[in-house]
Design a protein around this motif. Structure first.
Motif, PDB file in Angstrom:
ATOM      1  N   THR A   1      -6.383   5.259  -0.997  1.00 51.13           N
ATOM      2  CA  THR A   1      -4.988   4.512  -0.758  1.00 51.13           C
ATOM      3  C   THR A   1      -4.116   4.854   0.234  1.00 51.13           C
ATOM      4  O   THR A   1      -3.516   4.245   1.199  1.00 51.13           O
ATOM      5  CB  THR A   1      -4.143   4.590  -2.247  1.00 51.13           C
ATOM      6  OG1 THR A   1      -4.161   5.679  -2.594  1.00 51.13           O
ATOM      7  CG2 THR A   1      -4.886   3.538  -3.297  1.00 51.13           C
TER       8      THR A   1
ATOM      9  N   TYR B   1       1.364   1.767  -3.709  1.00 53.35           N
ATOM     10  CA  TYR B   1       0.051   1.920  -4.498  1.00 53.35           C
ATOM     11  C   TYR B   1      -0.123   3.442  -4.112  1.00 53.35           C
ATOM     12  O   TYR B   1      -0.546   4.269  -5.024  1.00 53.35           O
ATOM     13  CB  TYR B   1      -0.841   1.079  -4.309  1.00 53.35           C
ATOM     14  CG  TYR B   1      -0.508  -0.358  -5.061  1.00 53.35           C
ATOM     15  CD1 TYR B   1      -0.604  -0.272  -6.383  1.00 53.35           C
ATOM     16  CD2 TYR B   1      -0.466  -1.514  -4.288  1.00 53.35           C
ATOM     17  CE1 TYR B   1      -0.378  -1.434  -7.249  1.00 53.35           C
ATOM     18  CE2 TYR B   1      -0.224  -2.835  -4.852  1.00 53.35           C
ATOM     19  CZ  TYR B   1      -0.102  -2.606  -6.497  1.00 53.35           C
ATOM     20  OH  TYR B   1       0.048  -3.896  -7.086  1.00 53.35           O
ATOM     21  N   ARG B   2      -0.216   3.873  -2.822  1.00 54.22           N
ATOM     22  CA  ARG B   2      -0.414   5.031  -2.643  1.00 54.22           C
ATOM     23  C   ARG B   2       0.577   6.153  -3.186  1.00 54.22           C
ATOM     24  O   ARG B   2      -0.058   7.017  -3.989  1.00 54.22           O
ATOM     25  CB  ARG B   2       0.009   5.193  -0.905  1.00 54.22           C
ATOM     26  CG  ARG B   2      -0.353   6.715  -0.368  1.00 54.22           C
ATOM     27  CD  ARG B   2      -0.177   6.856   0.983  1.00 54.22           C
ATOM     28  NE  ARG B   2       1.319   6.828   1.160  1.00 54.22           N
ATOM     29  CZ  ARG B   2       2.014   7.513   2.449  1.00 54.22           C
ATOM     30  NH1 ARG B   2       1.349   8.018   2.991  1.00 54.22           N
ATOM     31  NH2 ARG B   2       3.390   7.392   2.291  1.00 54.22           N
TER      32      ARG B   2
ATOM     33  N   SER C   1      -0.395   6.275  -7.039  1.00 57.44           N
ATOM     34  CA  SER C   1      -1.960   6.558  -7.575  1.00 57.44           C
ATOM     35  C   SER C   1      -1.593   8.048  -8.392  1.00 57.44           C
ATOM     36  O   SER C   1      -1.092   9.106  -7.993  1.00 57.44           O
ATOM     37  CB  SER C   1      -2.809   6.870  -6.441  1.00 57.44           C
ATOM     38  OG  SER C   1      -3.868   7.540  -6.978  1.00 57.44           O
TER      39      SER C   1
ATOM     40  N   CYS D   1      -9.353   6.408  -5.349  1.00 58.88           N
ATOM     41  CA  CYS D   1      -8.191   5.879  -5.239  1.00 58.88           C
ATOM     42  C   CYS D   1      -6.982   6.783  -4.576  1.00 58.88           C
ATOM     43  O   CYS D   1      -6.292   6.311  -3.749  1.00 58.88           O
ATOM     44  CB  CYS D   1      -7.693   5.712  -6.600  1.00 58.88           C
ATOM     45  SG  CYS D   1      -6.038   4.938  -6.945  1.00 58.88           S
TER      46      CYS D   1
ATOM     47  N   ALA E   1      -4.735  -1.999  -6.108  1.00 63.32           N
ATOM     48  CA  ALA E   1      -4.388  -1.147  -4.849  1.00 63.32           C
ATOM     49  C   ALA E   1      -4.949  -2.076  -3.784  1.00 63.32           C
ATOM     50  O   ALA E   1      -4.401  -2.133  -2.788  1.00 63.32           O
ATOM     51  CB  ALA E   1      -4.560   0.237  -4.788  1.00 63.32           C
TER      52      ALA E   1
ATOM     53  N   LEU F   1       0.843  -1.230  -0.074  1.00 59.72           N
ATOM     54  CA  LEU F   1       0.108  -0.088  -0.036  1.00 59.72           C
ATOM     55  C   LEU F   1       0.806   1.497  -0.060  1.00 59.72           C
ATOM     56  O   LEU F   1       0.626   2.220  -0.777  1.00 59.72           O
ATOM     57  CB  LEU F   1      -1.265   0.129   1.088  1.00 59.72           C
ATOM     58  CG  LEU F   1      -2.274  -0.390   0.751  1.00 59.72           C
ATOM     59  CD1 LEU F   1      -2.970   0.690   0.006  1.00 59.72           C
ATOM     60  CD2 LEU F   1      -2.444  -1.879   0.139  1.00 59.72           C
TER      61      LEU F   1
ATOM     62  N   THR G   1     -12.089  -0.735   1.114  1.00 59.50           N
ATOM     63  CA  THR G   1     -11.574  -1.396  -0.285  1.00 59.50           C
ATOM     64  C   THR G   1     -12.701  -1.737  -0.936  1.00 59.50           C
ATOM     65  O   THR G   1     -12.644  -1.690  -2.321  1.00 59.50           O
ATOM     66  CB  THR G   1     -10.772  -2.737   0.055  1.00 59.50           C
ATOM     67  OG1 THR G   1     -11.750  -3.657   0.863  1.00 59.50           O
ATOM     68  CG2 THR G   1      -9.553  -2.502   0.881  1.00 59.50           C
TER      69      THR G   1
ATOM     70  N   TYR H   1      -3.249   2.794   3.837  1.00 60.39           N
ATOM     71  CA  TYR H   1      -1.908   2.886   4.147  1.00 60.39           C
ATOM     72  C   TYR H   1      -1.897   3.319   5.767  1.00 60.39           C
ATOM     73  O   TYR H   1      -1.305   2.682   6.484  1.00 60.39           O
ATOM     74  CB  TYR H   1      -0.777   3.815   3.318  1.00 60.39           C
ATOM     75  CG  TYR H   1       0.446   3.858   3.977  1.00 60.39           C
ATOM     76  CD1 TYR H   1       1.160   2.732   3.886  1.00 60.39           C
ATOM     77  CD2 TYR H   1       0.844   5.137   4.325  1.00 60.39           C
ATOM     78  CE1 TYR H   1       2.506   2.638   4.422  1.00 60.39           C
ATOM     79  CE2 TYR H   1       2.200   5.127   4.945  1.00 60.39           C
ATOM     80  CZ  TYR H   1       2.872   3.883   4.879  1.00 60.39           C
ATOM     81  OH  TYR H   1       4.037   4.059   5.455  1.00 60.39           O
TER      82      TYR H   1
END
Length: 431
Positions: A350, A335-336, A339, A346, A392, A332, A377, A354
């Motif tokens: 994210t 992905y954070r 983004s 998103c 993510a 995460l 999610t 996190y």
């Protein structure tokens, strides 16, 4: 099975044009130029070649969708971004067998009526970019690119475009935006790139490994390609095996190989005498599989049947020292950061996920956080312009599903309950 994509990658001069020509190089292009563009499309369609970048969409069908009646130019856009954690096969192909990709790009251009191909390469692949550009220069010098390729009347130019290091640029429409000089953010679909793509012109976006298979199909024939691997999953396939294994690396195999054979056979099994805990079979954005699922066929359909996706074929092996809460937090974090920020679920979700994971991993979480993670999610998956949102949230959803007890232990005990030392054993390939 004999190797085809990686047969000569360990030989010193395999990346040179002279070496490539000595090993049937550009024979596929010569054969394609003796056919009509529609015939080439039909050959690729008949082969059943599926995209090797993640989605597994039939390549011939994608080419057939390109609007050839449009008065606008057509383009091939090669996705060489390869930013998926755990994935490094395209890097190998471009570095050690660049002319196979160049030949595939040229055949693709001829098939869809394009005169230009762009290879969109990941920003960090500077060395690979130099190898590719040298190979392209060699091809121009020998009349394999440029005006009147091999005296056929077909013109083809290939350019390498270096990205700015954005994971999101691996999504086809974000890649096109980046090629046009904009931020790598996804477009609304429809229209799809086959009708309105690069510069609002018909475009086929294909992965490096996908295009590298095309010369082999044209040269050796449809029956040869379909004879390798299971039905609807034919042809040679590259698998990236990383994490807690004795021999991490890129392995070429037909897709009727099992995950067990890849991990225990090719990669030598779990390292240091540890036991297998879980496997991520297709890069970090796909659901986890458990040890009792290793006999699943490592094909698009076989992995899907087991409950995951083959994706980019980045097989990340996790041993019993891996903390699944740490794994989710680590992913995460990635992905954070990656983004693109275009979609609110998103962009905001994210970061929120996190922060919650970080609290749990530090022993500061609450039991209510687990339901909160599930709710967040669910409000991200399927609610973003591209598949980034789904990617993510997958690490959280899949670890909560199979290893909820580890989350609960972190909260209950205020710490990770796994043996000391797990924190230093990061799975290779996870950023």
């Amino acid at each position: 099975m004999d190797a085809f994509l990686t047969k000569h990658v360990h030989e010193p001069d395999c990346f040179t044009l002279d070496f490539y020509l000595q090993h049937e190089g550009y024979e596929g292009l010569k054969k394609a130029l003796a056919m009509s563009p529609d015939q080439v499309v039909e050959v690729v369609k008949a082969s059943g070649l599926r995209g090797r970048g993640g989605a597994g969409f039939p390549t011939g069908m994608k080419w057939a969708f390109v609007d050839k009646k449009s008065p606008n130019p057509k383009y091939i856009a090669c996705n060489a971004d390869e930013s998926e954690p755990g994935t490094f096969k395209d890097h190998l192909l471009m570095e050690r067998n660049p002319h196979l990709l160049i030949e595939g790009c040229a055949i693709g251009c001829y098939a869809i009526g394009a005169k230009v191909a762009y290879i969109y390469i990941r920003g960090e692949f500077l060395h690979v970019q130099r190898v590719l550009e040298k190979a392209i220069e060699e091809a121009y010098q020998r009349g394999l690119l440029g005006k009147n390729v091999l005296g056929s009347g077909f013109d083809c130019d290939i350019y390498v475009h270096r990205g700015a290091g954005a994971y999101e640029a691996g999504e086809e429409t974000a890649l096109l935006e980046s090629l046009e000089g904009k931020r790598a953010q996804p477009r609304n679909k429809p229209p799809f790139p086959a009708a309105v793509g690069l510069y609002n012109c018909p475009t086929a976006v294909n992965n490096v490994e996908t295009l590298s298979n095309v010369p082999l199909i044209v040269r050796n024939g449809v029956e040869w390609f379909t004879s390798i691997g299971p039905e609807k999953n034919g042809g040679p396939k590259l698998f990236c095996v990383s994490g807690h294994v004795k021999r991490p690396g890129v392995y070429e195999a037909p897709m009727n190989i099992s995950l067990r054979e890849l991990i225990e056979g090719r990669a030598g099994g779990v390292a240091d005498g540890r036991t297998l805990k879980a496997v991520i079979p297709g890069g970090s954005s796909v659901p986890i599989l458990l040890p009792d699922q290793l006999d699943a066929q490592a094909s698009f359909d076989g992995v899907a049947k087991a409950g995951s996706m083959l994706g980019s074929a980045g097989v990340i092996v996790l041993d019993d020292t891996t903390c699944m809460v740490w794994l989710a937090e680590n992913l995460l974090h990635f992905y954070r950061h990656e983004s693109c920020g275009k979609c609110t679920p998103c962009r905001e979700g994210t970061d929120w996920l996190y922060k919650i994971l970080r609290q749990i991993e530090r022993g500061e979480g609450r039991m209510a956080d687990l339901d909160l993670l599930s709710n967040i999610t669910a409000n991200i998956a399927g609610k973003t312009l591209c598949a980034f949102g789904d990617a993510a949230v997958t690490p959280i959803q899949t670890t909560l599903k199979h290893f909820r007890h580890e989350y609960e232990a972190h909260i209950r005990e205020g710490r990770c309950t796994l043996p000391a030392g797990w924190r230093a054993r990061h799975p290779v390939g996870v950023h």
